[in-house]
Structures are given as C-alpha cells and as structure tokens.
Design an enzyme around this catalytic site. Structure first.
Site, PDB file in Angstrom:
ATOM      1  N   VAL A 280      47.871  85.433  69.010  1.00 27.60           N
ATOM      2  CA  VAL A 280      46.840  86.325  68.477  1.00 27.60           C
ATOM      3  C   VAL A 280      46.016  85.555  67.455  1.00 27.60           C
ATOM      4  CG1 VAL A 280      46.380  88.390  67.101  1.00 27.60           C
ATOM      5  CG2 VAL A 280      48.169  88.443  68.850  1.00 27.60           C
TER       6      VAL A 280
ATOM      7  N   ALA B 258      46.211  83.110  62.525  1.00 26.95           N
ATOM      8  CA  ALA B 258      46.705  83.292  63.886  1.00 26.95           C
ATOM      9  C   ALA B 258      48.223  83.362  63.838  1.00 26.95           C
ATOM     10  CB  ALA B 258      46.253  82.142  64.778  1.00 26.95           C
ATOM     11  N   LYS B 259      48.799  83.761  64.937  1.00 22.72           N
ATOM     12  CA  LYS B 259      50.260  83.733  65.077  1.00 22.72           C
ATOM     13  C   LYS B 259      50.591  83.741  66.547  1.00 22.72           C
ATOM     14  CE  LYS B 259      53.768  83.601  62.185  1.00 22.72           C
ATOM     15  NZ  LYS B 259      53.783  82.841  60.916  1.00 22.72           N
ATOM     16  N   GLY B 260      51.747  83.204  66.880  1.00 25.92           N
ATOM     17  CA  GLY B 260      52.177  83.196  68.268  1.00 25.92           C
ATOM     18  C   GLY B 260      53.670  83.382  68.375  1.00 25.92           C
TER      19      GLY B 260
ATOM     20  N   ASP C 274      57.787  78.304  63.062  1.00 23.51           N
ATOM     21  CA  ASP C 274      58.126  79.609  62.488  1.00 23.51           C
ATOM     22  C   ASP C 274      59.588  79.858  62.848  1.00 23.51           C
ATOM     23  OD1 ASP C 274      57.989  82.881  62.497  1.00 23.51           O
ATOM     24  OD2 ASP C 274      56.447  82.026  61.212  1.00 23.51           O
TER      25      ASP C 274
END
Length: 425
Positions: free
Chosen positions: A68, A113-115, A154
């Site tokens: 995202v 952002a992040k995934g 992460d």
C-alpha cells in the site's frame, strides 16, 4: 528461529480506523480543507497479489502479498514489509499512513508505504522464504524503485530478506541497485547503526521526555514490553545511561527484578536460546505477563504489537511516561483515559522514527556511493529525533493537545503545505 512478539490483547481495534480517528482530530485543529483531507484519508495505491510458491515437498502453496502506497507528496514512498499470518489490508493501510506521518514528523523527504505477505515464516525453510521473497519482488516490479517506493524490514523480515529483494530487483534491471531497499546487510550497502536505530530513537525520545517531566534518568525505573530488536536495544541503551530496567517480556512471558535486570546478559541469553527468554534466571517470571504494563515504574515502553493498551486496561497503568516503541500499541479509545491520568505519551510516529531516519541515511549513502561512520550516523539520527521531539512538544503546548495529536498536527501541516506548493491535482 525469528523473534516472536507477544500476542496482542484480544480487545482489538481496526488499525485503519484508529489511525483515522487521530488524523481527524489533527485535521480539525488545523482547519484542513476538504480537498487535502480527502487526498490524505485514502491511500494512493493498494496492490494485492497472489504468489504461487513451490514448497520443499514439491507442493504449490499460494500466498497473499500486499503493498500500500499511502502518499508520495513529500517524496518516494518508504515502508517495511512484514511476514506474518495476521497481515491484512486494513493493517497495511494503517501502517502505510503511519509511515507518512512518521516521515513528516522527523522531516525526511519520504512518503509512506507498507507491505506484507500473509505467511508464517517460522514454519518455512530458508529456501521457501527466499522463493517467496523473490516472487513478491517480481510481482512488485512496477511498484518498487529507489525513486518510487523503497521497502525495508519489518516483523518477520530482516537483512537476509532485504538482500534477496535487492538482488532480485537488480537482476530484473540488469544492474546492481543498492538503493531500492534499506535495512540490507552492511556488505551490500547497509548502514552502520541501522540495526539499533529504532531502539536508539526510543531511547532519545525517552530522555527528552524525562527532561520535560523532570525525571532523573539515573533514578528512573523502566518496564519494556517486547524484547525484540526495538525493545532490547531501547532497554540496553537506557540502562547504559543510568536507568534501571526492572521488567522485560517476550512470547515466553514477563520477567521482573526489582533491583534491575542486566540487559546485556538477557540479550545474550535470548540470542543463545532460540531467540526467546524462556528459562531466563536473571529475573523472576511474572504469573501474568500483562501485569508488566501495570507496574509502578517511571517509564513504560510498549515495544511489541498493536493494541496492547486498551480501554479495559489503560486505567491500571501507573507509569508517568509511555514511550511507544511499537506501531499502534495504544488504541484510540484508550487515549482519553491515558490523558486524564496525566500520563505523557511519546507517540509511535515520533518515538520509533529512528529506524526510518537511519533508513533514509542508508538510502542517501547508497545514492552517494559513500559510507558514513557509525558515529556520524548516530549523531545525525540523535539530532533528528531531538529536533522532532522539541517541535512536537512545542506544538502540544501551543495547541493545548497531547503529544500524539501534536505529532499528527506537525505531520499533516507539513504535508498540507507540500501539497499546495506542488499544485494539488
């Protein structure tokens, strides 16, 4: 075996709605216009992919992958990739937005952002994880890029996975592109100081807050919930500066020693015990791990997962100061309870921003083709966190709001200005 964070308390809150509730308060305080509000409340891009992977036994398993992009108004988007069975779209959307605010708070030119991939890396071999990582990187070929979107480690990922991502992206481009990810091994362009950066930022934030509250760090008692990378480094660095860490916890339980725990000893024990504190003898194991948060200490550092401070337990907290090492450890519904108790909270988007700050430094070094010393990295990171803390603290006084809302005000105001200078849509 990867470190396992303590399980979240079951009183769960939608993470995206939790983020939005704080954003809404800040937007109202700023008088944010509808145009900017509507742009910032929704992610720029949401990518969902299916990843068929050949497992070691020859079977094919299909995994869900997410990325995202919340915003790129301030610059290319930046954010970690987590491997966990709890990964879902609302969580990734919230984490992406938090990254937007976090980068703005510490004044680095990134969007958020992040995934993530829905999987259990503890039950997968190294070969299976590598194939999954490379498949995910291929699926995100048009998303990732050193000037577009830059992943980082992460939960469930680390330098190994970042090396595979960098290598796969580089293979696809036909040249080595170090700057496409951060959190890499040092030999592949990783930055000195990156491993301890988030915990170090928590320590600096904690010392800044102690100064405002007139708490003497040499007489302060600290409880740390979560003894992974962030919690263990924060605990170690605070102890080195004179504070007494009386309680720590991980998946195996919580451990208490009124006289103070030897944190380096606890880290060494964990690292030689399959990454858990199970059986640690340097402190007494508590009957109920949740009781760690209710100890009569000066500082509480929730450094595990989200939603551990809830409306049902917030009133039991006795600490004078909460420094959020984890993302979203406090439910929005618990904010009023904490505030009424007069507890200062250094929010996640400030307290744990040391990691993305040094990730930015890593990216800069990769673009320059030049390495900085650990001392330079630490000095610049410390300066960045201190400046951000002072800015947020002053905003909290000016607007008469808690530190959390002040941090959102700082972030949203900065992005609002950047949006207007760029001309909007």
């Amino acid at each position: 075996m990867a470190y396992i964070e303590p399980a979240p308390i079951k009183d769960h809150e939608n993470p995206f709605e939790s983020m939005m509730s704080r954003f809404n308060v800040a937007a109202e305080k700023l008088g944010l216009e509808d145009e900017v509000y509507n742009v910032l409340k929704s992610p720029d891009k949401q990518v969902l992919v299916s990843l068929p992977i050949t497992m070691d036994d020859g079977s094919i398993e299909v995994f869900e992958g997410y990325r995202v992009i919340h915003s790129n108004i301030l610059g290319p988007s930046k954010g970690g990739v987590r491997y966990d069975m709890g990964v879902n779209l609302d969580e990734v959307k919230a984490l992406a937005a938090w990254m937007t605010w976090k980068c703005a708070v510490v004044d680095i030119p990134y969007g958020g952002a992040k995934g993530g991939i829905k999987c259990d890396p503890r039950k997968m071999s190294a070969g299976e994880i590598e194939r999954l990582t490379r498949a995910y990187t291929n699926a995100m070929a048009e998303v990732f890029g050193p000037d577009r979107d830059i992943p980082a480690p992460d939960m469930g990922t680390g330098p190994r996975e970042m090396a595979w991502m960098m290598d796969q992206y580089s293979r696809n481009k036909g040249m080595t592109v170090n700057a496409v990810v951060t959190g890499k091994p040092i030999t592949l362009g990783g930055s000195l100081g990156r491993a301890e950066a988030t915990g170090r930022g928590v320590m600096i934030s904690c010392l800044c807050a102690m100064e405002k509250l007139e708490i003497n760090p040499y007489k302060a008692s600290v409880a740390v919930q979560g003894f992974g990378n962030v919690g263990s480094f924060a605990a170690l660095l605070l102890q080195e500066r004179g504070s007494k860490v009386v309680a720590i916890s991980d998946i195996s339980g919580a451990y208490y020693n009124e006289e103070g725990i030897n944190i380096q000893e606890a880290i060494d024990y964990r690292d030689n015990n399959e990454r858990t504190l199970e059986g640690y003898k340097g402190a007494q194991k508590m009957d109920n791990p949740e009781e760690l948060m209710f100890l009569d200490v000066d500082v509480l550092i929730p450094a595990a997962k989200e939603d551990v401070i809830t409306p049902s337990n917030a009133d039991k907290i006795k600490a004078k100061l909460i420094v959020e090492g984890a993302n979203g450890p406090t439910m929005a519904a618990a904010d009023d309870i904490i505030n009424k108790k007069g507890i200062m909270v250094v929010p996640d988007i400030l307290a744990n921003a040391g990691g993305v700050t040094v990730s930015y430094f890593e990216w800069v070094q990769n673009r320059l083709g030049y390495k900085w010393t650990r001392e330079r990295v630490n000095r610049r990171a410390d300066r960045t966190i201190r400046a951000a803390f002072e800015n947020v603290y002053n905003k909290s006084l000016r607007h008469d709001v808690p530190m959390r809302i002040a941090a959102y005000i700082v972030a949203v105001s900065k992005i609002d200005k950047a949006y207007r200078y760029r001309g909007g849509f």
